[in-house]
Design a protein around this motif. Sequence first.
Motif, mmCIF file in Angstrom:
data_model
loop_
_atom_site.group_PDB
_atom_site.id
_atom_site.type_symbol
_atom_site.label_atom_id
_atom_site.label_comp_id
_atom_site.label_asym_id
_atom_site.label_seq_id
_atom_site.Cartn_x
_atom_site.Cartn_y
_atom_site.Cartn_z
ATOM 1 N N LEU B 13 0.793 -1.242 -0.390
ATOM 2 C CA LEU B 13 0.074 -0.313 -0.394
ATOM 3 C C LEU B 13 1.032 0.900 -0.041
ATOM 4 C CD1 LEU B 13 -0.153 1.325 3.163
ATOM 5 C CD2 LEU B 13 -1.664 -1.012 2.863
ATOM 6 N N PRO B 14 0.363 2.124 -0.374
ATOM 7 C CA PRO B 14 1.201 3.898 -0.917
ATOM 8 C C PRO B 14 0.809 3.998 1.099
ATOM 9 C CG PRO B 14 -0.803 3.671 -2.160
ATOM 10 C CD PRO B 14 -0.928 2.587 -0.926
ATOM 11 N N ASN B 17 -1.031 5.969 2.527
ATOM 12 C CA ASN B 17 -2.078 5.379 3.224
ATOM 13 C C ASN B 17 -2.418 4.806 4.575
ATOM 14 O OD1 ASN B 17 -3.325 6.060 0.973
ATOM 15 N ND2 ASN B 17 -4.067 4.015 -0.095
ATOM 16 N N SER B 66 2.735 -2.992 3.570
ATOM 17 C CA SER B 66 2.072 -3.672 3.176
ATOM 18 C C SER B 66 0.581 -4.672 3.934
ATOM 19 C CB SER B 66 2.471 -4.922 2.390
ATOM 20 O OG SER B 66 3.224 -5.431 3.368
ATOM 21 N N SER B 98 -7.388 0.217 0.509
ATOM 22 C CA SER B 98 -6.417 1.567 0.538
ATOM 23 C C SER B 98 -4.837 0.735 0.165
ATOM 24 C CB SER B 98 -6.391 2.194 2.028
ATOM 25 O OG SER B 98 -7.570 2.710 2.313
ATOM 26 N N CYS B 99 -5.236 -0.136 -0.387
ATOM 27 C CA CYS B 99 -3.681 -0.610 -1.139
ATOM 28 C C CYS B 99 -4.058 -0.806 -2.573
ATOM 29 C CB CYS B 99 -3.700 -2.543 -0.888
ATOM 30 S SG CYS B 99 -4.105 -2.956 0.947
ATOM 31 N N THR B 100 -2.499 -0.622 -2.966
ATOM 32 C CA THR B 100 -2.717 -0.579 -4.391
ATOM 33 C C THR B 100 -3.267 -1.250 -5.478
ATOM 34 O OG1 THR B 100 -0.323 0.391 -3.310
ATOM 35 C CG2 THR B 100 -0.194 -0.094 -6.056
ATOM 36 N N GLY B 101 -4.038 -1.082 -6.846
ATOM 37 C CA GLY B 101 -4.714 -1.591 -7.521
ATOM 38 C C GLY B 101 -5.748 -2.495 -6.645
ATOM 39 N N TYR B 102 -6.296 -1.971 -5.820
ATOM 40 C CA TYR B 102 -7.654 -2.820 -5.200
ATOM 41 C C TYR B 102 -8.598 -2.502 -6.351
ATOM 42 C CZ TYR B 102 -10.633 -5.179 -2.335
ATOM 43 O OH TYR B 102 -11.962 -6.244 -1.760
#
Lengths: 504, 421
Positions: B13-14, B17, B66, B98-102
């Motif tokens: 995750l970024p 976030n 992560s 809020s995780c990358t690419g969800y």
Amino acid sequence: MARPALTAGNRRAGLAGAGTGAPPPVTDSGRRLDRADVQGLVGSGYGRLPEAVFLGLQVDDGAAGRRLLADLLPLVTSMAGDRADSALNVAVSHPGLGRLGMPQAALAGFSLEFAGGMAAPTRSAFLGDVGEQAPATWAWGGPHHPRVDLLLLLYARSAEELTAHRDSIRQRFPADGVREVVALPTTPVSPRDHLGFADGISQPAVTGLHGRSERGVALGEFLLGYPNAYGRRTGRPLLPAADDPGRVLPPAPRADAPDSVDLGRDGSYLVVRTLAVDVDAFWSHVHRWAARTGLPPEQVAAKMVGRWPDGTSLTVSRDHPLGDEPVDNDFRYHRDGDAAGLGCPIAAHVRRANPRDSLDPRPGSDASVRVNDRHRLIRRGRQYGPPPGTSDGTGPDGERGLHFLCLNANLSRQFEFVQHTWMDNPAFAGLHGSPDPIAGHHPPDGGGVFPLPADPVRHRLLDLPRFLRLRGGGYFFLPGVRALHHLASHPAHQSSVRDGKDRP
Amino acid sequence: MPQQSAVTVLAPLPPENRDRVLDALAHLAGPGRSALAFDRHPGLHFARLLLVEGGPSPTGAEIGPSLLYAADLDGSAEAHLRALADVSAEGLDRAFGSCTGYPERPDPDGRTAWLKAHRIPEAAFYVNTVGRGVSQVLAEEGLRRGLETYLDAHRADVAGLSPGQIHAVLRRHALADPQLRFGAVPARRPPVWWRTRERAHLVAVPLVLLPVAPLILLALPFVAVALRLHEVRDVPDRQRPDPAAVERLRAAEDRVGQNPFAAVGFLKPGPFRAVLTRVVLLAISYAVRHVLNRGDLAGVKTIHFARWVYLTPERMVFLSAYDGSLESYMNDFIDKVAWGLNAIFSNGIGYPPTVLLLWRGARQEDLFKDHLRNHQALNQVWWSAYDQLTALNTGSNAAIRTGLARRSLSDAEARAWLALL
């Protein structure tokens, strides 16, 4: 500030009076126990001094606290002087050490459990001190009570002598800066506790504690500064040698920290818990289940405790007390044919306080005992309150119970482990929903269960109430005598200088 | 009789976030507990969500935070991910949103695909008792309670009988009670194909290794020397744990009979440790699959499930579900299986000094306990299907059922069996 005179004459005063007016000289390698540096409570429960009172003091002014400590030093009893007619031992809480001027770096060297204190929320949850046992309900030591910074433990031969002893100590309290905030009286030492059972039978033998011939648990399990059961010295505060200009404290082993002195050496953690015992509830429960099971009441009670009232182990004698003096305490549960608990139930109080060879690895083996012995406590408790009436203690005649005191070097692995993982654990040794029948926190809805193994089929005692109620407590440090001298003389400005970071 | 599987999902995750994810996890652990609906997954033993903090790696690379999901379950991992994407959709979206690419507009298929894409393999997975599913654990606890209640009420009636007769009485009682009747039949054994496969694997691995065994033996002295050279250069961690961090961990521990454990750490740099870690994990995998699969992890009987997972080639996480307190867990490690702990964890940076991989290490109690606390991670969300049952409890319940399922027992057998109640 009053400092104890460093005269050689005082050093041998232990035999005459209580005697530690001067710090004992720092001796040799530090492998052998220096009895003059260890407070007497470690070596004995002062059984020959049947009267005792414990005084809790709050230190508002560090200088006044140090002055009082210095005044008390000549009265402090060491193991070398424990034949005196009265005794005084001094324990300090973590906030108390701060009040007395211990620098932050030294305070951080103590164990986390001690630093947080027994009434810290995570400790309360862990120890089962919640609900009606929670610190907010205590009579002393809780969040709504004055802090107990210093705990003075006073012992004497008779009530009159204890009063005189106490008064002479109280006279030394300064008018300002130190207040007595709690006094815990005790009942004279008796061979039986309030439930009518012989108490304090199993104390660990400790290698070298009472002389070279004593063999048992490693000294470092009870005194800081010595190798523990893993051959290592438990973490403790080590100070830069420069912080001890009078060279009062012993040097720390070079491997731990070079150029340091050992503030923890010869000290021990003292756990205090005031436990009110509901004698009536215990015996009415016993009688109820005696009627239901058809067993004699004395046997039902003995099964819960794990010993007959005279102290005879149920593993040694299943059907009747032996009346031996002293009792046979050299038994093991598995080795001596009681693996299934047909004599002493697995859930019984004393079997879970000290399971001996009952648990993994390989129950019945020496390896099992070795692991067991990493969880031992030296118990030094005293009863309080009026003894129960002769008719099974009927009628409410005031609170009574036990000031449970125990000593250990590692609160987490010893006291807290025994309390949480053995006593209060409903799944101890594979049990189902069975905390300690006497000390355990049975669910308030009557879910407490005590399985009583029998051949061919077990009994179960149900609906166990809570017989004990925690009324107060705290974690204290019982310093070595030299460390007490250091605390008494520690100049306040020194720590402020260090905090200013302008020391070389 | 279901086989147990592990699922591990790791979602970067970024960094900005991170706090939002922590808030979401706090919600899912508290007021929003029903959103994850773990209780609606029938074969789910344990499940957890934890935030793996970022930071610099020993080689200097910056690693972002992560979110990790781990579950121990009966049956297939893929089926669990599909069920999760449907039944636990609300909680999943909240945690991983809020995780990358969800997926922006998640639907069950989209979630499943995303979860599968982020699934990472377990390097080793320990199951306390292979084949014992959630439904069996719960049913056998009910069986024990039923038999105990019967004995509480009828002890006086049966106490005069022989042990074998009492067994017969209890069996009759179970057969007459629809709730307990299942207990008169033994738990199903694993299917033949599964047992055959396991046996084949048991034999095949040593067979494959046999031809190279002489080479391994010849290499051992050189490996030992190389290992010693690495060990003397290792720098053990002398850091005492931060009291505030320990307090945070403690506040989440010991609420029920079991605890989840998580520890994250970097491997010691260099190819030697990288290879050694792989070899030890392969050995662990083999041992837990064929030897240590009956309620006992080399002397420790309090672990329900455990797994070792590579987060990156140089960073690992260890997860377990165990009975009792962390103090007793660590004491078990030190007293009973220090050599095993050393073999794997001494490849992590800061571990107490070891001698030839297996010796010392964890036996240095104070250093080991500090090391563990220093590397421990908080499980923000944790769920157990049977949080008051210890592994010993479930084992003894299973033994009660096994005995009850026998048509008759000799008096000696029945006496031992009655001692379980």
